[in-house]
Design a protein around this motif. Structure first.
Motif, PDB file in Angstrom:
ATOM      1  N   UNK A  60      22.374   9.832  -0.531  1.00  0.00           N
ATOM      2  CA  UNK A  60      23.816  10.042  -0.533  1.00  0.00           C
ATOM      3  C   UNK A  60      24.577   8.868   0.046  1.00  0.00           C
ATOM      4  N   UNK A  61      24.115   8.364   1.188  1.00  0.00           N
ATOM      5  CA  UNK A  61      24.766   7.215   1.818  1.00  0.00           C
ATOM      6  C   UNK A  61      24.648   5.974   0.936  1.00  0.00           C
ATOM      7  N   UNK A  62      23.505   5.827   0.263  1.00  0.00           N
ATOM      8  CA  UNK A  62      23.315   4.666  -0.615  1.00  0.00           C
ATOM      9  C   UNK A  62      24.292   4.710  -1.787  1.00  0.00           C
ATOM     10  N   UNK A  63      24.537   5.898  -2.335  1.00  0.00           N
ATOM     11  CA  UNK A  63      25.498   6.034  -3.435  1.00  0.00           C
ATOM     12  C   UNK A  63      26.891   5.660  -2.964  1.00  0.00           C
ATOM     13  N   UNK A  64      27.269   6.121  -1.774  1.00  0.00           N
ATOM     14  CA  UNK A  64      28.591   5.780  -1.238  1.00  0.00           C
ATOM     15  C   UNK A  64      28.722   4.275  -1.039  1.00  0.00           C
ATOM     16  N   UNK A  65      27.669   3.635  -0.531  1.00  0.00           N
ATOM     17  CA  UNK A  65      27.715   2.175  -0.350  1.00  0.00           C
ATOM     18  C   UNK A  65      27.844   1.472  -1.693  1.00  0.00           C
ATOM     19  N   UNK A  66      27.168   2.005  -2.714  1.00  0.00           N
ATOM     20  CA  UNK A  66      27.228   1.399  -4.044  1.00  0.00           C
ATOM     21  C   UNK A  66      28.638   1.469  -4.623  1.00  0.00           C
ATOM     22  N   UNK A  67      29.284   2.632  -4.502  1.00  0.00           N
ATOM     23  CA  UNK A  67      30.645   2.782  -5.018  1.00  0.00           C
ATOM     24  C   UNK A  67      31.591   1.843  -4.282  1.00  0.00           C
ATOM     25  N   UNK A  68      31.422   1.717  -2.975  1.00  0.00           N
ATOM     26  CA  UNK A  68      32.274   0.813  -2.194  1.00  0.00           C
ATOM     27  C   UNK A  68      32.030  -0.647  -2.587  1.00  0.00           C
ATOM     28  N   UNK A  69      30.792  -0.986  -2.933  1.00  0.00           N
ATOM     29  CA  UNK A  69      30.495  -2.344  -3.390  1.00  0.00           C
ATOM     30  C   UNK A  69      31.211  -2.632  -4.711  1.00  0.00           C
ATOM     31  N   UNK A  70      31.251  -1.637  -5.595  1.00  0.00           N
ATOM     32  CA  UNK A  70      31.959  -1.799  -6.861  1.00  0.00           C
ATOM     33  C   UNK A  70      33.455  -1.976  -6.624  1.00  0.00           C
ATOM     34  N   UNK A  71      34.003  -1.228  -5.669  1.00  0.00           N
ATOM     35  CA  UNK A  71      35.434  -1.352  -5.355  1.00  0.00           C
ATOM     36  C   UNK A  71      35.750  -2.749  -4.824  1.00  0.00           C
TER      37      UNK A  71
END
Length: 294
Positions: free
Chosen positions: A261-272
């Protein structure tokens, strides 16, 4: 951001306006196809596409639509200009375009901001949209932002043009589009990445690859449809499937232990963050090109 997505007006409500597309790739093709299916006159559509094989495909797929290699006078006559090129190509694409102050401009480019588009086109009426690839089958969702000069009628036109591709929602601040880009614009890739992993696990467990593919896609698609129709939170829907000590609980516990879950959140923030960088990098370059022309 508005509280929830809304379904845009029926495609048949689209006004018969003159629309020019800069770039004729997948997203432009999805929009053109939707307009034609809704009854829009092909003769009122034009596409600027420098790549010859893609021009040939557009001519074959959309008879009657004017497809040209370079911008011409038709752009100045367009009621709506749709920018559908890669953000890094915007400066080059905008350079030969004559200012069309009377036109509404709709951008489906990631990162390129309203101010940059206004400087390049001479128009203060700019709407940015961030659609996603399910638009190709009419199941997409697009985040929209309008500059201050955009009227209610302009918004309706944009909604009508996008309607055949799926849902849309308006955001209150332009910076919110970077979050939309990260969440839903790039989101289909996250989904397919997960499907790939689920398929691989299924094959390792002994299922034929085609069966693993069908099971993974149908499960994810069905779960998404359930979430949209039920109105209940994803957390509640997940908890209903997760009986303590059961198979789902074992899987979710494993994911939590791995920090999925935390990895997915980090991934979305990286895309932003990358969306912001695209606006800073290519927007500045395009702005410089436009400034050099004036």
């Amino acid at each position: 951001m508005s509280s929830s997505p809304h379904q845009t007006p029926a495609p048949s409500s689209a006004p018969r306006r003159r629309i020019a597309f800069i770039g004729g790739g997948n997203m432009a093709s999805a929009l053109i196809g939707g307009l034609l299916r809704s009854g829009h006159d092909a003769a009122s559509l034009a596409v600027v596409e420098p790549y010859a094989p893609q021009r040939d495909k557009l001519c074959q797929d959309f008879p009657g639509v004017a497809v040209v290699a370079q911008a011409d006078s038709r752009l100045g006559e367009a009621d709506l200009v749709v920018w559908a090129v890669k953000p890094q190509m915007f400066g080059e694409a905008a350079a030969p375009v004559q200012a069309s102050e009377a036109s509404l401009h709709l951008s489906v480019m990631a990162g390129i901001r309203c101010e940059t588009i206004s400087q390049a086109t001479g128009s203060a009426r700019v709407v940015r949209a961030m659609p996603n690839t399910p638009a190709l089958i009419g199941q997409g969702i697009a985040g929209l932002f309008a500059s201050a000069a955009v009227s209610a009628a302009d918004r309706q036109l944009v909604e009508a043009v996008l309607a055949p591709t799926g849902r849309s929602l308006w955001v209150a601040a332009e910076a919110d589009l970077d979050a939309v880009t990260a969440l839903s614009g790039s989101g289909p890739a996250y989904f397919f990445y997960m499907v790939e992993a689920m398929m691989a696990a299924g094959v390792e467990l002994g299922l034929p690859a085609e069966q693993a593919r069908e099971l993974a896609l149908a499960t994810c698609g069905g779960a998404a449809a359930l979430g949209l129709q039920s109105g209940e939170s994803p957390t509640l829907l997940r908890e209903r499937v997760t009986s303590k000590g059961g198979t789902t609980h074992a899987a979710i516990s494993s994911m939590e232990a791995e920090g999925v879950g935390a990895a997915i959140q980090r991934a979305v923030k990286a895309a932003q963050r990358r969306a912001v960088e695209l606006g800073d990098e290519f927007g500045a370059a395009a702005g410089g090109t436009a400034a050099g022309q004036s």
